[in-house]
Scaffold this active site. Structure first.
Site, PDB file in Angstrom:
ATOM      1  N   TYR A 196      -3.225  10.993   1.008  1.00  0.00           N
ATOM      2  CA  TYR A 196      -3.557  10.807  -0.362  1.00  0.00           C
ATOM      3  C   TYR A 196      -3.483  12.057  -1.038  1.00  0.00           C
ATOM      4  O   TYR A 196      -3.580  12.074  -2.271  1.00  0.00           O
ATOM      5  CB  TYR A 196      -5.109  10.246  -0.252  1.00  0.00           C
ATOM      6  N   HIS A 228      -4.592  -8.058   0.349  1.00  0.00           N
ATOM      7  CA  HIS A 228      -3.794  -6.790   0.514  1.00  0.00           C
ATOM      8  C   HIS A 228      -3.130  -6.515   1.939  1.00  0.00           C
ATOM      9  O   HIS A 228      -1.887  -5.827   1.704  1.00  0.00           O
ATOM     10  CB  HIS A 228      -4.857  -5.747   0.511  1.00  0.00           C
ATOM     11  N   ASP A 276       0.895  -1.189  -0.024  1.00  0.00           N
ATOM     12  CA  ASP A 276      -0.018  -0.268   0.066  1.00  0.00           C
ATOM     13  C   ASP A 276       0.853   1.346   0.052  1.00  0.00           C
ATOM     14  O   ASP A 276       1.796   1.358  -0.790  1.00  0.00           O
ATOM     15  CB  ASP A 276      -0.927  -0.113   1.260  1.00  0.00           C
TER      16      ASP A 276
END
Length: 391
Positions: free
Chosen positions: A318, A369, A192
């Protein structure tokens, strides 16, 4: 949130402060959490009988009730405090990290970076096997000194008050951290955001000699777009699904993180729903997140975000770094990749080769993930195998 005591380590003839850290959440924080859960104002149920409109009301209420009445943060706190934790200031920001040294003198230093919506909680199952392999089916030659930092704005690290803490800056901070700890050769691992940061570390050619990732940064090749193989067709389908149905969180957090942050910091149920939906979507769970992780494990991670009030500050990464998953310089140092079948993108090797000097590739039989959290044995074995080639 913690007790600290100051120590110091030498660095190039100077003294750089590193404070010991121990998690100690006040009782009133946990009492307030239970009160807020009990007082939740609930919406009506979804109009479908699956997760296609989001995490279902019945399951959310069930989780919230368990969180308020049965979940024991103190057990998790005690487990995390078994690891050696520290805080040091880098580039003006306090950085929290686990630094678990191996009892084996020739252990190899390794920094492991989490992402969103993860945390250092993900690594609780792998630290002991990595640092003390002879007690967990490995060889002394497999040993690592393990460093697991909390990202800026996450966990017990400081929250940036200005802009600029993007993936590249974090990668530079991790280089500073590893050299400050006295390591002149080390490896890096991440998934990630940890993958983006680890990729940047690999590009920078500092003291890092090899990287490993379970989520390589890759885009479809021209050949894949015009004449895809079966694996590439599967990857293209996964990418199409992600862009249509699964990336709303990223769009919101990369454009208006402050707006979503109010709900994530004020409402534990909003935080719970925002995070647990991703454990459903991104784990190898056959339709239910508790098939991949226990209820307590999921809540351990959510609770860490709650007690630190990092819903907004974590989301801002982000806004800072969405471009980090685009193109960049090729990583020329040795790279190991573990490809898990339920990863978000599942990029085939042909897409990754242009971006990495791949010397090790493992196609995993199961897992998603949150690789270290879901499949710690597979994850640990692959790290041992790859880093044995670069020690």
């Amino acid at each position: 949130m913690a007790r600290r005591c100051r120590t110091a380590l030498p660095q190039n003839g100077t003294m750089t402060d590193i404070e010991r850290f121990r998690i100690d959440v006040p009782d009133d924080v946990l009492t307030d959490l239970r009160r807020r859960l009990t007082d939740t104002r609930w919406p009506e149920a979804e109009c479908v009988d699956d997760w296609s409109q989001g995490i279902p009301l019945a399951y959310t209420r069930e989780l919230a009730h368990y969180w308020a009445t049965e979940y024991d943060w103190r057990a998790t706190e005690s487990a995390l405090n078994q690891f050696d934790q520290y805080v040091t200031e880098i580039d003006g920001l306090p950085i929290h990290f686990v630094h678990q040294r191996s009892p084996h003198p020739d252990a190899f230093p390794l920094i492991i970076t989490h992402g969103w919506p993860g945390s250092i909680v993900e690594f609780g199952k792998i630290i002991a096997p990595l640092t003390n392999p002879t007690a967990h089916g490995g060889r002394a030659a497999d040993a690592f000194h393990v460093v697991c930092p909390s990202l800026p704005g996450y966990g017990f690290s400081g929250k940036p008050t200005g802009t600029g803490w993007n993936a590249a800056r974090i990668a530079a901070a991790w280089e500073t951290l590893m050299t400050r700890l006295g390591y002149d050769r080390y490896g890096a691992q991440g998934g990630d955001w940890g993958a983006a940061i680890t990729t940047e570390i690999g590009r920078n050619v500092g003291h890092c000699v090899g990287i490993h990732t379970n989520m390589p940064i890759a885009t479809p090749t021209e050949g894949a777009l015009h004449d895809p193989t079966e694996a590439e067709r599967d990857a293209l389908a996964a990418l199409k699904y992600y862009r249509r149905w699964d990336c709303g969180y990223a769009k919101q957090q990369s454009t208006r993180p402050q707006t979503i942050g109010y709900g994530l910091v004020d409402s534990p149920v909003a935080l719970l729903a925002w995070i647990v939906e991703k454990f459903w979507s991104w784990t190898d769970c056959d339709g239910h997140p508790e098939n991949a992780l226990t209820r307590d494990e999921i809540l351990d991670n959510v609770t860490l975000y709650w007690i630190t009030g990092t819903g907004a500050s974590a989301a801002r990464l982000y806004w800072e770094s969405s471009a980090a998953f685009g193109h960049g310089a090729r990583v020329e140092i040795p790279t190991g990749i573990a490809s898990f079948p339920k990863e978000i993108g599942r990029s085939p090797r042909s897409w990754c080769e242009p971006n990495y000097h791949i010397t090790h590739w493992t196609t995993m039989p199961r897992g998603g993930h949150f690789a270290a959290f879901e499949q710690p044995d597979l994850f640990t074995t692959d790290l041992r195998a790859f880093f044995a080639t670069v020690r």
